[in-house]
Design a protein around this motif. Sequence first.
Motif, PDB file in Angstrom:
ATOM      1  N   GLY A   1      16.746 -16.150 -17.230  1.00  0.00           N
ATOM      2  CA  GLY A   1      16.651 -17.336 -18.063  1.00  0.00           C
ATOM      3  C   GLY A   1      15.296 -18.015 -18.006  1.00  0.00           C
ATOM      4  N   TYR A   2      14.327 -17.350 -17.431  1.00  0.00           N
ATOM      5  CA  TYR A   2      12.956 -17.874 -17.401  1.00  0.00           C
ATOM      6  C   TYR A   2      12.002 -16.695 -17.232  1.00  0.00           C
ATOM      7  CZ  TYR A   2      13.638 -17.427 -12.313  1.00  0.00           C
ATOM      8  OH  TYR A   2      13.932 -16.965 -11.056  1.00  0.00           O
ATOM      9  N   ALA A   3      10.735 -16.944 -17.550  1.00  0.00           N
ATOM     10  CA  ALA A   3       9.725 -15.901 -17.447  1.00  0.00           C
ATOM     11  C   ALA A   3       9.100 -15.906 -16.057  1.00  0.00           C
ATOM     12  CB  ALA A   3       8.639 -16.092 -18.500  1.00  0.00           C
ATOM     13  N   LEU A   4       8.943 -14.746 -15.500  1.00  0.00           N
ATOM     14  CA  LEU A   4       8.184 -14.602 -14.262  1.00  0.00           C
ATOM     15  C   LEU A   4       6.697 -14.628 -14.592  1.00  0.00           C
ATOM     16  CD1 LEU A   4      10.301 -11.712 -12.718  1.00  0.00           C
ATOM     17  CD2 LEU A   4      10.244 -14.078 -11.898  1.00  0.00           C
ATOM     18  N   ALA A   5       5.912 -15.137 -13.673  1.00  0.00           N
ATOM     19  CA  ALA A   5       4.465 -15.159 -13.887  1.00  0.00           C
ATOM     20  C   ALA A   5       3.908 -13.742 -13.850  1.00  0.00           C
ATOM     21  CB  ALA A   5       3.793 -16.009 -12.808  1.00  0.00           C
ATOM     22  N   ASP A   6       2.852 -13.510 -14.618  1.00  0.00           N
ATOM     23  CA  ASP A   6       2.129 -12.258 -14.465  1.00  0.00           C
ATOM     24  C   ASP A   6       1.441 -12.254 -13.102  1.00  0.00           C
ATOM     25  OD1 ASP A   6       2.863 -11.497 -17.019  1.00  0.00           O
ATOM     26  OD2 ASP A   6       1.017 -12.261 -17.937  1.00  0.00           O
ATOM     27  N   GLY A   7       1.287 -11.074 -12.529  1.00  0.00           N
ATOM     28  CA  GLY A   7       0.680 -11.013 -11.208  1.00  0.00           C
ATOM     29  C   GLY A   7      -0.158  -9.777 -11.010  1.00  0.00           C
ATOM     30  N   PRO A   8      -1.054  -9.800 -10.027  1.00  0.00           N
ATOM     31  CA  PRO A   8      -1.917  -8.659  -9.746  1.00  0.00           C
ATOM     32  C   PRO A   8      -1.187  -7.633  -8.889  1.00  0.00           C
ATOM     33  CG  PRO A   8      -2.395 -10.409  -8.203  1.00  0.00           C
ATOM     34  CD  PRO A   8      -1.331 -10.940  -9.127  1.00  0.00           C
ATOM     35  N   PRO A   9      -1.635  -6.388  -8.901  1.00  0.00           N
ATOM     36  CA  PRO A   9      -1.078  -5.401  -7.973  1.00  0.00           C
ATOM     37  C   PRO A   9      -1.561  -5.669  -6.557  1.00  0.00           C
ATOM     38  CG  PRO A   9      -2.913  -4.451  -9.169  1.00  0.00           C
ATOM     39  CD  PRO A   9      -2.679  -5.811  -9.760  1.00  0.00           C
ATOM     40  N   ALA A  10      -0.767  -5.265  -5.589  1.00  0.00           N
ATOM     41  CA  ALA A  10      -1.202  -5.376  -4.204  1.00  0.00           C
ATOM     42  C   ALA A  10      -2.290  -4.336  -3.936  1.00  0.00           C
ATOM     43  CB  ALA A  10      -0.020  -5.146  -3.270  1.00  0.00           C
ATOM     44  N   PRO A  11      -3.278  -4.660  -3.108  1.00  0.00           N
ATOM     45  CA  PRO A  11      -4.311  -3.676  -2.784  1.00  0.00           C
ATOM     46  C   PRO A  11      -3.711  -2.467  -2.085  1.00  0.00           C
ATOM     47  CG  PRO A  11      -4.930  -5.882  -2.030  1.00  0.00           C
ATOM     48  CD  PRO A  11      -3.485  -5.947  -2.441  1.00  0.00           C
ATOM     49  N   LYS A  12      -4.357  -1.303  -2.246  1.00  0.00           N
ATOM     50  CA  LYS A  12      -3.923  -0.116  -1.514  1.00  0.00           C
ATOM     51  C   LYS A  12      -4.043  -0.383  -0.020  1.00  0.00           C
ATOM     52  CE  LYS A  12      -2.943   3.132  -4.566  1.00  0.00           C
ATOM     53  NZ  LYS A  12      -1.729   3.964  -4.545  1.00  0.00           N
ATOM     54  N   PRO A  13      -3.057   0.025   0.762  1.00  0.00           N
ATOM     55  CA  PRO A  13      -3.117  -0.248   2.201  1.00  0.00           C
ATOM     56  C   PRO A  13      -4.215   0.547   2.892  1.00  0.00           C
ATOM     57  CG  PRO A  13      -1.236   1.139   1.675  1.00  0.00           C
ATOM     58  CD  PRO A  13      -1.809   0.710   0.363  1.00  0.00           C
ATOM     59  N   ALA A  14      -4.765  -0.063   3.928  1.00  0.00           N
ATOM     60  CA  ALA A  14      -5.836   0.586   4.692  1.00  0.00           C
ATOM     61  C   ALA A  14      -5.332   1.183   5.995  1.00  0.00           C
ATOM     62  CB  ALA A  14      -6.951  -0.426   4.979  1.00  0.00           C
ATOM     63  N   THR A  15      -4.086   0.898   6.361  1.00  0.00           N
ATOM     64  CA  THR A  15      -3.529   1.409   7.609  1.00  0.00           C
ATOM     65  C   THR A  15      -2.178   2.050   7.354  1.00  0.00           C
ATOM     66  OG1 THR A  15      -2.506  -0.738   8.078  1.00  0.00           O
ATOM     67  CG2 THR A  15      -4.703  -0.343   9.000  1.00  0.00           C
ATOM     68  N   ALA A  16      -1.766   2.921   8.280  1.00  0.00           N
ATOM     69  CA  ALA A  16      -0.474   3.589   8.170  1.00  0.00           C
ATOM     70  C   ALA A  16       0.651   2.588   8.345  1.00  0.00           C
ATOM     71  CB  ALA A  16      -0.367   4.696   9.214  1.00  0.00           C
ATOM     72  N   GLY A  17       1.781   2.856   7.715  1.00  0.00           N
ATOM     73  CA  GLY A  17       2.898   1.924   7.753  1.00  0.00           C
ATOM     74  C   GLY A  17       4.009   2.302   8.703  1.00  0.00           C
ATOM     75  N   ASP A  18       3.754   3.262   9.613  1.00  0.00           N
ATOM     76  CA  ASP A  18       4.826   3.621  10.553  1.00  0.00           C
ATOM     77  C   ASP A  18       4.792   2.782  11.823  1.00  0.00           C
ATOM     78  OD1 ASP A  18       2.645   4.692  11.876  1.00  0.00           O
ATOM     79  OD2 ASP A  18       3.364   6.763  11.816  1.00  0.00           O
ATOM     80  N   HIS A  19       3.676   2.060  12.057  1.00  0.00           N
ATOM     81  CA  HIS A  19       3.541   1.115  13.176  1.00  0.00           C
ATOM     82  C   HIS A  19       3.646   1.788  14.540  1.00  0.00           C
ATOM     83  CE1 HIS A  19       3.518  -2.064  10.254  1.00  0.00           C
ATOM     84  NE2 HIS A  19       4.684  -1.701   9.782  1.00  0.00           N
ATOM     85  N   VAL A  20       3.356   3.064  14.615  1.00  0.00           N
ATOM     86  CA  VAL A  20       3.361   3.753  15.905  1.00  0.00           C
ATOM     87  C   VAL A  20       2.172   3.292  16.733  1.00  0.00           C
ATOM     88  CG1 VAL A  20       3.096   6.023  17.004  1.00  0.00           C
ATOM     89  CG2 VAL A  20       4.637   5.741  15.044  1.00  0.00           C
TER      90      VAL A  20
END
Length: 576
Positions: free
Chosen positions: A331-350
Amino acid sequence: MSETEPQPAAPRARVAATRPPRGSAKPNGQWRIDGTAPLNPNEVWKQADGGLSVRERIETIYAERGFASIDPTDLHGRFRWWGLYTQRKPGIDGGKTATLEPHELEDEYFMLRVRIDGGQLSTEQLRVIAAISTEFGRDTADLTDRQNVQLHWIRVEDVPEIWRRLEAVGLMTTEACGDVPRVVLGSPVAGIAADELIDPTPQIEEITRRFVGDESLANLPRKFKSAITGHPSQDVVHEINDVAFVAVEHPDLGVGYDLWVGGGLSASPRLAERLGAFVRPDQVADTWHGVTQIFRDYGFRRLRNKARLKFLLADWGPERFRRVLQDEYLGYALADGPPAPKPATAGDHVGVHRQRDGRYYVGVTPIVGRVSGPILAALADVLEANGSRRLRTTPHQKLVILDVPEDRVESLVAALDELGLQARPSLIRRGTIACTGIEFCKLAIVETKVNATEAVLELETRLAELDLPHPLSLHVNGCPNSCARIQTADIGLKGQLVTIDGEQVPGYQVHLGGGLATNDRESPGLGRTVRGLKVRADGIADYVERVARRFLTDRDADTGETFAEWAHRADEEALQ
C-alpha cells in the motif's frame, strides 16, 4: 532432504474451490487468477487438512500407536510441516531410488530438523539438542547449510517428548520443512561483528514471531526460503533465496536493506534479482510478508517442478514484481536504493576475529557438517569453560563461537581442535560441504558425507605443498536437487549413476566455477557443466587434485585470477 518425491492420493478437498473464467490457456493454479480449485494431489490434501493440523494426531494417536498407525498422506505430506521426513531404509542402492515407491524406500524412522532462525543458539539449547541426539537419535547430528541441525533415527513415539524438550528452551521444529516459510537465515555474527552495518536480529525475530505457524501462510505452492544479513560479507547466500534482505547504506535514508527476490537452485537453478528497492528496518517484516503473500496468491501450483517463486519472477520480471508488491500488498512505494558493494571478505567467518566489544568470535569447521550428540555436549562444556555461552550455526555448515575473552582464545581453539572443530582448517576442509546423501535421504543416488570426508582427508595431504590463493569450495550432492548448492561451488559434484569405461557405477556429474558473494570482483554466477565429465564416487580426491594443480599452472596470478574465473575461461581439456 527435498520434498519432490511422489505423493499419495488424498481425499476430496473440503474447501470450497472456485475458478473464475479464463481464456484457453491451461491454468497454472495461481489462486488470484485461476481460483483455488486444486490441480494436483498435493494441492488437494493441503486444502483438505493443512499441514499444521497433524501435530495433534502425532501427539494423541501416532505416538501412542506407532509407525504403522500413521495415515499415508500425513506421513508423506503433513509431517514435513513439523520438520519430519521418513529416512531411507539401509541397504537400498542408488540405482533403485527412481524405481521404488516412497514406502519401499523409507524406514520406520525419521529425520527431524530443528529450526534455528538466524542460527542463534545458547549453550543451554545446545545441550538439549545434544541430549536428544544421544537419547533418541543414535548420536546423529548434522549441521545443514540452512543453519539447522538435523537428527536421525527418530521414532514417532518419541516425538512429543522431543518437542517438549526443545520448546522448553525456545527451540522448535514448526515449519522446518514443507510448503511453508522455512528457517530465516541470518548473519552468524549479527550484533557482535565490528564491521557490521546493522544487526538484523530484531527483523528476524519479528518475522518469526508474527508469521511462523500462521495458518494463512501454511499452504504455499512450495518451500519458501528467506535470508537477512547486516554484514558486509553478505554471509547468507542471499542470491539463492526466495526473498533476501542485504544491508546497504542509502545516501539519504541511512542503513537499511537491499531487496532480492526469486533465487533457487535444484534442477533448474536461477539466481535472485534485485528489485531496486530500499527497505527500512521497520519495513522488513511487512515487506517479507508481502513477498510471501505474492508467492501464495500468484505462485504456480499446477506443476510442483514449476512451483518455486523463481518461476514467477522469471515470468513477471523484477519491475512488475515490485509494482505488485507495492500496489497490492504494502500500500505504499518503497524507496529506490543502491546495490550493496561486493564483499571484500569471505562470509564463512572461519578463524579468530575481534568483536565490537573487544572480545572475540571464533569460526570453526567440522568436516562436511557432521557432528554428533557427544560432540555437541562436549562443545557446550568447552564454551562455558572458556567464557562463552553463545554460538551460531552458519549457511556453510560451520559454527561460530561468540564472546570469547582474549586470554581464552588459544585455549578454546586447542580444545575445539580436539573435538574435530578446526578454527584454522586447511583450505580444502574449509571449503567443503555435503548434503545428507544416500545414508539417510530417499532421493539420493550416491553417498556424500563419507565420500567427501575421505576426499578432504586425502587432499589435505596431497595439496599440502600447493599455494592455493583462496579456499577451494567443493560441494558434494547425492542427487540433482542441489541441497549442497553444487552450481555455486568452485567444484560441484552432482550424484548420479555414471558410465565410466563401459561400467555403470555411483559417481558425480561435475559443475565448475560457480560462485556467489565471495569477493570484490564480478562473480561468474552459476557453475559450468563440462560435457561428458564424470567422476567416480571413490575418485573425488583424484579429480580435485588434478584440476587444482592445473589451475595453479594455468591461472593468471598477476591479476589474482580465481578458480571460478579460470574455470569459465579454460578449455574443456584443462578441466578433465
